[in-house]
Design a protein around this motif. Structure first.
Motif, PDB file in Angstrom:
ATOM      1  N   ALA A   6     -29.297  35.829  27.257  1.00  9.20           N
ATOM      2  CA  ALA A   6     -30.728  36.100  26.968  1.00  9.20           C
ATOM      3  C   ALA A   6     -31.565  36.015  27.920  1.00  9.20           C
ATOM      4  O   ALA A   6     -32.799  36.763  28.369  1.00  9.20           O
ATOM      5  CB  ALA A   6     -30.993  35.154  25.781  1.00  9.20           C
ATOM      6  N   CYS A   7     -31.225  34.951  29.109  1.00 10.16           N
ATOM      7  CA  CYS A   7     -32.140  34.857  29.996  1.00 10.16           C
ATOM      8  C   CYS A   7     -31.997  36.070  31.008  1.00 10.16           C
ATOM      9  O   CYS A   7     -33.172  36.399  31.914  1.00 10.16           O
ATOM     10  CB  CYS A   7     -31.840  33.682  31.049  1.00 10.16           C
ATOM     11  N   SER A  13     -37.165  40.543  36.564  1.00 11.87           N
ATOM     12  CA  SER A  13     -36.623  41.880  37.180  1.00 11.87           C
ATOM     13  C   SER A  13     -36.415  42.853  36.138  1.00 11.87           C
ATOM     14  O   SER A  13     -36.888  44.026  36.475  1.00 11.87           O
ATOM     15  CB  SER A  13     -35.231  41.551  37.788  1.00 11.87           C
ATOM     16  N   VAL A  14     -36.226  42.589  34.931  1.00 10.49           N
ATOM     17  CA  VAL A  14     -36.347  43.564  33.752  1.00 10.49           C
ATOM     18  C   VAL A  14     -37.707  44.173  33.536  1.00 10.49           C
ATOM     19  O   VAL A  14     -37.771  45.323  33.424  1.00 10.49           O
ATOM     20  CB  VAL A  14     -35.534  43.225  32.807  1.00 10.49           C
ATOM     21  N   ALA A  15     -38.618  43.045  33.624  1.00  8.23           N
ATOM     22  CA  ALA A  15     -39.826  43.618  33.199  1.00  8.23           C
ATOM     23  C   ALA A  15     -40.502  44.213  34.559  1.00  8.23           C
ATOM     24  O   ALA A  15     -41.225  45.414  34.218  1.00  8.23           O
ATOM     25  CB  ALA A  15     -40.760  42.316  33.142  1.00  8.23           C
ATOM     26  N   LEU A  19     -41.702  48.431  34.399  1.00  8.90           N
ATOM     27  CA  LEU A  19     -43.289  48.838  34.821  1.00  8.90           C
ATOM     28  C   LEU A  19     -43.087  49.913  35.856  1.00  8.90           C
ATOM     29  O   LEU A  19     -43.683  50.581  35.986  1.00  8.90           O
ATOM     30  CB  LEU A  19     -43.745  47.661  35.641  1.00  8.90           C
ATOM     31  N   ALA A  20     -41.686  49.737  36.659  1.00 10.30           N
ATOM     32  CA  ALA A  20     -41.573  50.824  37.740  1.00 10.30           C
ATOM     33  C   ALA A  20     -41.254  52.246  36.957  1.00 10.30           C
ATOM     34  O   ALA A  20     -41.897  53.380  37.299  1.00 10.30           O
ATOM     35  CB  ALA A  20     -40.474  50.379  38.516  1.00 10.30           C
ATOM     36  N   LYS A  21     -40.673  52.060  35.856  1.00 12.18           N
ATOM     37  CA  LYS A  21     -40.442  53.405  35.039  1.00 12.18           C
ATOM     38  C   LYS A  21     -41.741  53.941  34.504  1.00 12.18           C
ATOM     39  O   LYS A  21     -41.684  55.147  34.612  1.00 12.18           O
ATOM     40  CB  LYS A  21     -39.250  52.985  33.961  1.00 12.18           C
ATOM     41  N   THR A  34     -43.883  45.982  25.969  1.00 13.39           N
ATOM     42  CA  THR A  34     -42.635  45.410  26.052  1.00 13.39           C
ATOM     43  C   THR A  34     -42.448  44.550  27.231  1.00 13.39           C
ATOM     44  O   THR A  34     -41.746  43.484  27.242  1.00 13.39           O
ATOM     45  CB  THR A  34     -41.621  46.468  25.671  1.00 13.39           C
ATOM     46  N   ALA A  35     -42.826  45.383  28.199  1.00 14.95           N
ATOM     47  CA  ALA A  35     -42.755  44.436  29.667  1.00 14.95           C
ATOM     48  C   ALA A  35     -43.451  43.168  29.829  1.00 14.95           C
ATOM     49  O   ALA A  35     -42.986  42.432  30.222  1.00 14.95           O
ATOM     50  CB  ALA A  35     -43.133  45.688  30.613  1.00 14.95           C
TER      51      ALA A  35
END
Length: 76
Positions: A6-7, A13-15, A19-21, A34-35
């Motif tokens: 979950a962490c 890094s996922v957020a 945001l990069a996408k 979501t980010a």
């Protein structure tokens, strides 16, 4: 589900990847919400798991939780 998984999902890094996408127009602008939720969950995990007054890995919220903490999750 293991907490460590979950962490990893709710991580900075996922957020940042989301945001990069969005910046590259690969995801719609609405995905920003979501980010931001993922970023807040990462901060919450850091706040609750901080075990030292020193900042680890340069993460602002990964310290002991006190009334003077930089956390956005104030109790009082």
């Amino acid at each position: 589900m293991k907490v460590s998984l979950a962490c990893q999902v709710f991580s900075h890094s996922v957020a940042a990847g989301i945001l990069a996408k969005i910046a590259n127009n690969e995801l719609p602008q609405e995905t920003t919400t979501t980010a931001m939720l993922i970023e807040k969950m990462d901060q919450l995990f850091d706040t609750l798991n901080g075990d030292t007054p020193d900042r680890k890995r340069g993460k602002k919220y990964f310290t002991n939780f006190t009334q003077r903490s930089p956390s956005t999750f104030k109790l009082f």
